[in-house]
Write an enzyme that holds these catalytic residues in place. Structure first.
Site, short mmCIF file in Angstrom:
data_model
loop_
_atom_site.label_atom_id
_atom_site.label_comp_id
_atom_site.label_asym_id
_atom_site.label_seq_id
_atom_site.Cartn_x
_atom_site.Cartn_y
_atom_site.Cartn_z
N VAL A 153 0.85 -1.19 0.00
CA VAL A 153 0.00 0.00 0.00
C VAL A 153 0.89 1.24 0.00
O VAL A 153 1.82 1.36 0.81
CB VAL A 153 -0.94 0.02 1.22
CG1 VAL A 153 -1.85 1.25 1.17
CG2 VAL A 153 -1.77 -1.26 1.26
N ASP A 207 -10.49 -12.33 7.43
CA ASP A 207 -9.16 -11.99 7.98
C ASP A 207 -9.30 -10.83 8.96
O ASP A 207 -8.58 -9.84 8.90
CB ASP A 207 -8.19 -11.63 6.86
CG ASP A 207 -6.73 -11.63 7.33
OD1 ASP A 207 -6.45 -12.26 8.37
OD2 ASP A 207 -5.89 -11.00 6.67
#
Length: 759
Positions: A445, A557
């Site tokens: 990211v 998750d």
């Protein structure tokens, strides 16, 4: 009385001038700079714009000079940057050194009162330098005389008188004739002088055009007198800028005959010694006939084949090198410069026209070829780029995404912005490492800044196979359906690059994991109330995904590092790379097990059957993190404490839960609130998924706990002494509020609902 003083001074000047020996000034040479090696090996040869030949050297105590007397202090504060004994240096030759000039000045007002005075003196005794006979002592003024006194005040005294009665008397033709300006020689190789300026009438008769008298020492010919100098307010600056003092330099104070027998004799191979003519002793070295260069360096004197036409065949320009020579031609001519070669040929000679035209034609032809080739290369490159982007769009699931968009309601997916590869490269400075803000199992990211100055988070996926492309498209489909304040918003995507890219809203305050586990810097904002708020917001977002979305979504998750915090510490659920859509007619799906160790649902791990209760189990682990600020798995701890879930359940079963809770949680939360939270976590961690609450039930209980904080324990906060007691005895054994019952009742309640968890 004054006339007697003037007569005595003039007599002294005449006597000193007639008794002084004037040595003929030798022509200045720079052979020392013609060597291939100017400075000592390993030492700099330049200080600013000044070339520094050995025996001089740059650096105090550097060992680059012959001795301390020749060391130069190279500083950026001076121009060109070299000082010796705090004297600024401008030039070094075979026998001389040129330094800045110093000006003495006396100025008077119309009444004859002294209003400004600058004196000038110099002392270079103890150095290898003396004042050269190339200098002249100059007086400028119409009512002035001056004496230049030597160290002994006697034989080395010189001076002159400059008088005039009007400005018209001064011709200003460049020479100092005694009217407005006078000059005299500086003899005897002094190392000290003191300049005394004297006026005849305090400039009262000439103050209208000459208020000041000046005196200075400088190289003969460097100062040209002008009539305007008598009234020029910038005269001192002009002299300092243009006039230089010449110093003679020598090696030591021994004669050549004496120095040859000494161990520090400075003249090297192929050189000879020259006695100084200053009268103070010392010597200099020069290369022998047929050699040139620096005689103070080993192998500094090289064969000078250029000085003997029998040793070179250069036609015009010859440059010596070690044991050889090089020929060249002056500007405007070309060739090898040799008599037996092409010689030197002017570029405009008639027989050069065909070659020049041929060269010109070849040049234009080559330029045209370059232009055509470049244009063709750019066209092919652009065409290939378009094809590559089409290939990437197809490989990255672009057609699958289009198909799924066509099956959805208008406005749900097609409102997603499509970014170009160039847009995102510019936004991330070509994906610079400095822009990385996070790494995950599905990519990296980056922080990006779009042309409209908005800040975004750009997720660049790693290289993926076909199944990973499906996961990427899955994430796009999921996020375009979500509109919730506690879920990170997807702004758009890019499928033109080699790897698929997603563009999210930028969440500025990092992850919940970073905040709760950064124990080195205590967080004032992480109060019990804020922990409940974050837990409630995250639970509400997961509940929305499970039940309120058009198609149920299981995150798969859930962990504290996937819960982001914005500038107001609002929780945002992120990273849907592992998420799955659940058909409405099914309550579970079979998938490949994906998750993070420590958060993973043990039943999902063993059966591969994924349900929304798998997210509930993972969220229960996050709640323990909030209460304890401990990591789910810590291999550095003892075996008993290594698994946070197992340690938590064991502590509850053994009636010592509050020993593992963070002190601030115990201090700020009431017994009832902590009991309710512990029970909720315990139910979330049931091994049997059917015994776990739904995410909606978890969100409702947490919201109820939040509301209870507004009215509870208003006047019953536990002080630090009580917290210490709790830590030593456990909270179950202490009755601290009216609604607490005995420790047996608490213990009985917890022992009746024991459970176990995945270790």
């Amino acid at each position: 009385m004054f006339s007697v003083l003037v007569s005595s001074i003039l007599a002294l000047l005449i006597t000193s001038q007639t008794s002084t020996f004037f040595a003929a000034a030798a022509a200045d040479t720079y052979n020392i700079l013609k060597s291939t090696a100017i400075s000592k090996p390993g030492c700099p040869s330049k200080c600013g714009n000044l070339t520094v030949p050995y025996p001089f050297g740059v650096g105090i105590g550097s060992g680059c000079a012959l001795n301390e007397g020749f060391e130069l202090n190279c500083t950026d504060d001076a121009f060109p940057g070299a000082l010796i004994s705090n004297i600024q240096i401008y030039d070094i030759s075979d026998s001389h050194m040129r330094i800045s000039s110093v000006v003495a000045r006396r100025c008077y007002d119309t009444t004859g009162a002294l209003v400004l005075e600058n004196t000038a003196s110099s002392d270079i005794r103890g150095t290898p330098f003396t004042y050269s006979d190339l200098n002249k002592f100059t007086i400028v003024g119409c009512d002035d005389l001056a004496l230049l006194l030597g160290a002994d005040g006697g034989n080395q005294t010189s001076g002159c008188v400059s008088v005039c009665s009007s400005a018209k008397e001064v011709t200003g033709g460049g020479e100092c004739s005694g009217k407005g300006c006078c000059q005299t020689s500086m003899s005897g190789a002094p190392q000290f002088y003191l300049m005394n300026l004297v006026t005849l009438n305090n400039h009262t008769t000439v103050s209208s055009f000459n208020p000041c008298g000046y005196g200075f020492v400088g190289e003969q010919g460097s100062f040209v007198f002008r009539a305007t100098d008598l009234s020029d307010p910038n005269f001192v600056d002009r002299v300092r800028t243009t006039v230089r003092i010449v110093l003679d330099w020598t090696i030591g104070n021994l004669s050549c005959a004496q120095a040859k027998d000494s161990s520090d004799y400075a003249c090297k191979v192929n050189s000879y010694c020259i006695d100084s003519d200053t009268g103070l002793g010392g010597y200099r070295c020069s290369c022998s006939n047929g050699y040139q260069g620096n005689p103070y360096l080993d192998q500094g004197c090289i064969v000078d084949k250029c000085s003997d036409p029998n040793l070179n065949d250069c036609k015009k320009i010859c440059v010596s090198s070690v044991g050889s020579f090089n020929c060249s031609c002056p500007n405007g001519e070309h060739g090898d410069g040799r008599n037996k070669g092409t010689g030197c040929i002017p570029y405009n000679s008639n027989h050069q026209f065909p070659a020049a035209k041929l060269a010109l034609g070849a040049g234009f032809g080559f330029l045209s070829l370059v232009i055509v080739g470049t244009s063709l290369y750019l066209y092919i490159k652009k065409r290939n780029l378009v094809k590559r982007r089409e290939k990437f769009f197809k490989r990255n699931g672009g057609f699958i995404l289009k198909q799924r968009i066509s099956l959805k309601d208008e406005g749900s997916i097609d409102s997603t912005k499509i970014f170009t590869a160039e847009d995102l490269e510019k936004a991330t400075s070509n994906y610079a490492d400095s822009r990385i803000i996070g790494r995950g199992g599905f990519g990296t990211v980056y922080k990006g800044i779009l042309p409209d100055k908005s800040v975004v988070a750009i997720k660049k996926s790693t290289m993926m196979d076909e199944s990973q492309i499906e996961q990427f498209i899955n994430e796009v489909i999921i996020l375009t359906q979500i509109n919730h304040r506690n879920v990170v918003k997807l702004l758009g995507c890019c499928l033109e690059s080699e790897v698929p890219i997603l563009v999210y809203e930028y969440i500025s305050n990092g992850t919940l994991f970073e905040h709760i586990h950064n124990k080195a810097s205590p967080l004032d904002w992480l109060s019990w109330e804020n922990r409940l708020r974050i837990a409630s917001e995250a639970a509400g977002a997961l509940s929305y995904l499970h039940s309120a979305a058009s198609t149920p979504i299981i995150h798969r998750d859930v962990k504290s590092s996937n819960i982001l915090l914005d500038e107001y510490y609002t929780a945002k659920i992120s990273d849907f790379g592992a998420s799955r859509l659940i058909p409405l007619d099914q309550n579970k799906v079979t998938t490949m097990v994906i998750g993070t160790f420590g958060y993973l649902d043990p039943e999902y791990f063993h059966t591969s059957h994924l349900t929304e209760k798998s997210d509930v189990y993972s969220f229960g682990v996050v709640l323990i993190e909030l209460l304890t600020r401990e990591k789910p798995v810590d291999m550095e701890k003892s075996e008993e404490q290594r698994s946070l879930t197992a340690y938590f359940i064991t502590a509850m079963n053994e009636n010592r839960l509050f020993k593992i809770l963070e002190t601030r949680v115990v201090r700020e939360g009431t017994l009832e609130q902590l009991q309710m939270m512990a029970e909720l976590i315990k139910r979330c961690l049931h091994l049997n998924r059917d015994d776990r609450p739904t995410m909606k039930e978890v969100a409702m209980e947490l919201e109820s706990l939040r509301n209870s904080t507004k009215n509870s324990w208003t006047n019953q906060s536990v002080n630090q002494e009580s917290v210490s007691l709790i830590r030593s005895t456990d909270l179950y054994a202490v009755s601290v509020s009216p609604y607490d019952s005995t420790s047996r009742e608490f213990s009985g309640k917890y022992s009746s609902s024991t459970n176990s968890s995945l270790v």
